[in-house]
Motif scaffolding. Structure first.
Motif: not given
Length: 172
Positions: A97-105
């Protein structure tokens, strides 16, 4: 190998490599934490059962990733897959869950849109940084198959991610 030594050797392997297996499984399952945990558990069970063979392998870590990929593909081939819903997050959930949640999504949605074999090729080649030969060995196929599956997957991802960039909304 004595049973106690075998168990200790396997335990060391699990402690050293489980985190990487879980991260790879999350990518293979396109962010489905429950499916990733199940996949890793299935893989570790298979590795334990065949530990004498695994421990003698040239690269036990690569053997583990191959077993993980094969377990993923086996699960996707089943006509009926069991789905469970977790009420809580796993302890390792914070790792990814590190980093940008939108990008991960967006990335997870794009991976979810790929067929299982193409997803496996993308994860092995681009996230785990396997070369073509190692990817082919892990998947038990020809190098040409890896190249063609990778090209198709990347073309599909370009279309999906291009649509994402143009609309600014989540992938459907």
């Amino acid at each position: 190998m004595r049973p106690q030594a075998r168990d200790a050797d396997f335990s060391q392997y699990v402690v050293a490599h489980r985190g990487r297996l879980v991260r790879a499984a999350r990518l293979l399952t396109a962010g489905d934490d429950a499916a990733a945990e199940d996949l890793v558990q299935t893989t570790l069970t298979r590795l334990y059962v065949h530990w004498s063979r695994v421990s003698r392998a040239d690269d036990p870590v690569a053997y583990g990733f191959r077993a993980l990929t094969n377990a993923f593909l086996d699960e996707r081939r089943r006509a009926h897959r069991r789905r469970e819903v977790l009420a809580d997050r796993t302890p390792e959930a914070a790792d990814h869950e590190r980093g940008d949640p939108e990008t991960r999504s967006v990335v997870m949605a794009a991976l979810q849109a790929l067929p299982p074999r193409q997803r496996a090729v993308v994860v092995l080649r681009h996230f785990l940084q396997y070369d073509v030969a190692a990817t082919a060995q892990a998947l038990g196929c020809a190098e040409g198959t890896v190249k063609s599956q990778n090209a198709k997957a990347l073309a599909h991802l370009r279309v999906l991610l291009g649509a994402e960039i143009q609309t600014g909304g989540p992938l459907s």
